[in-house]
Design an enzyme around this catalytic site. Sequence first.
Site, PDB file in Angstrom:
ATOM      1  N   ASP A   1      -4.698  -5.079   5.713  1.00 32.84           N
ATOM      2  CA  ASP A   1      -4.853  -6.248   4.506  1.00 32.84           C
ATOM      3  C   ASP A   1      -3.555  -7.043   4.189  1.00 32.84           C
ATOM      4  O   ASP A   1      -2.434  -6.313   4.183  1.00 32.84           O
ATOM      5  CB  ASP A   1      -5.233  -5.104   3.431  1.00 32.84           C
ATOM      6  CG  ASP A   1      -5.563  -5.926   2.328  1.00 32.84           C
ATOM      7  OD1 ASP A   1      -5.994  -7.028   2.311  1.00 32.84           O
ATOM      8  OD2 ASP A   1      -5.690  -5.514   1.240  1.00 32.84           O
TER       9      ASP A   1
ATOM     10  N   HIS B   1      -2.440  -1.205  -3.414  1.00 33.14           N
ATOM     11  CA  HIS B   1      -3.326  -0.160  -3.377  1.00 33.14           C
ATOM     12  C   HIS B   1      -3.038   1.030  -3.785  1.00 33.14           C
ATOM     13  O   HIS B   1      -2.124   1.835  -3.272  1.00 33.14           O
ATOM     14  CB  HIS B   1      -3.503   0.008  -1.746  1.00 33.14           C
ATOM     15  CG  HIS B   1      -4.057  -1.188  -1.012  1.00 33.14           C
ATOM     16  ND1 HIS B   1      -4.352  -1.485   0.276  1.00 33.14           N
ATOM     17  CD2 HIS B   1      -4.455  -2.240  -1.539  1.00 33.14           C
ATOM     18  CE1 HIS B   1      -4.541  -2.427   0.763  1.00 33.14           C
ATOM     19  NE2 HIS B   1      -4.803  -3.062  -0.255  1.00 33.14           N
TER      20      HIS B   1
ATOM     21  N   SER C   1       0.904  -1.419  -0.030  1.00 32.48           N
ATOM     22  CA  SER C   1       0.147   0.204   0.011  1.00 32.48           C
ATOM     23  C   SER C   1       0.936   1.118  -0.088  1.00 32.48           C
ATOM     24  O   SER C   1       1.708   1.249  -0.745  1.00 32.48           O
ATOM     25  CB  SER C   1      -0.781  -0.070   1.170  1.00 32.48           C
ATOM     26  OG  SER C   1      -1.978   0.975   1.323  1.00 32.48           O
TER      27      SER C   1
END
Length: 382
Positions: free
Chosen positions: A318, A226, A199
Amino acid sequence: MTRPIRVVVVDDSAMMRRFITDMLQRDPAIQVVGVASNGREAIELVQQLRPDVVTMDVRMPVMDGVATTEHLMAYCPTPILVLTASLASYDVDITFKMLGAGALEVVEKPRGSDPQALEHAARDLVRRVKILSRVKVVTHLRGRRRALNDGSPSPPASLDHQALPPEAPPHPAITPASIPASANASDASLCPVVVIGASTGGPRIIHQIIAGLPRSFPAAVLIVQHIAEGFSDGMAEWLASAGTLPVQIAQEGAPVRPGKALIAPDRRNLLVTHQGTIHLSDAPLLMQRPSIDITMQAIADVYGSRAIGVLLTGMGRDGAYGMLSLYRRNAYTIAQDEASCAISGMPRAAIQLGAVREVLPPTAIAPRLVELVASMGFKVNG
């Protein structure tokens, strides 16, 4: 009373500077302490004001976004949010060079006249600034080396595991029926797969990993990053320029092949079938999509011990349960070390679950992947 988040806004358009300033200062927790119209002004302001975050334009006179980012990250490290007005290939290329130089995130500039869309853009901008304000960035020496060349001024550690929790809940969006299977599929024919999740701050690290893999790498690479919608294609092109490994956006039904990297597309979950092909899911958006957890759980189910999971920098959890799924199927799991993470939340969550076999700095990950795939009996040429 908590001190407001101090922001410097950098853009060559006076109208856009006012627009971004107004959007940010609608939130009482944010204060725009300075604005700059080009990179040189930005450097002077950041050195003088020491803001918590800089929002940075891409194309500017005097110094563009790349040169400005390199200088700031070399001499005055500050969290940088890239704002680009265009998704054209030229602008996206500059944008990812800025991420490679140390900028943390990218988002398209707010535009249009739809009040609802502008309100959504404002909330997203504020949210990202708040997240980045908590990041402790590190110095990137590339800018100093470049300055010297131009004549202008100025070991991997093993992890002591915690006991695995008795049960880790699977991601709610994945069920056995989620992944198409074939009665004729032969799992024994599947090549090894490396699955990478990241991310905030991830593109630069993924770029470094891809650049370190040889042309003959006998494993497939699946990437879940992400990133703001609209930037996946640009990231694929940028990563493809990193080395000799082809990098593409994953397409429905595409084969998972050794020596090729596939990136999860915008707002689609990346799964694999037992035939070794890609399946893209439009499952209800329960959490982040694309989801690292969902991809890793799918890889664990199909590839088992032929998989390697890598979880990089990012906020939240995540990927933690995805890494645990891989770990429990005897896959090898690697987390980025905390010192090099922009935000260490995701790797830390996986470590706390006891789902990580090894913690490595970014420079050690690609060589380790080559070693691990070779240890599976797959020949790796230079």
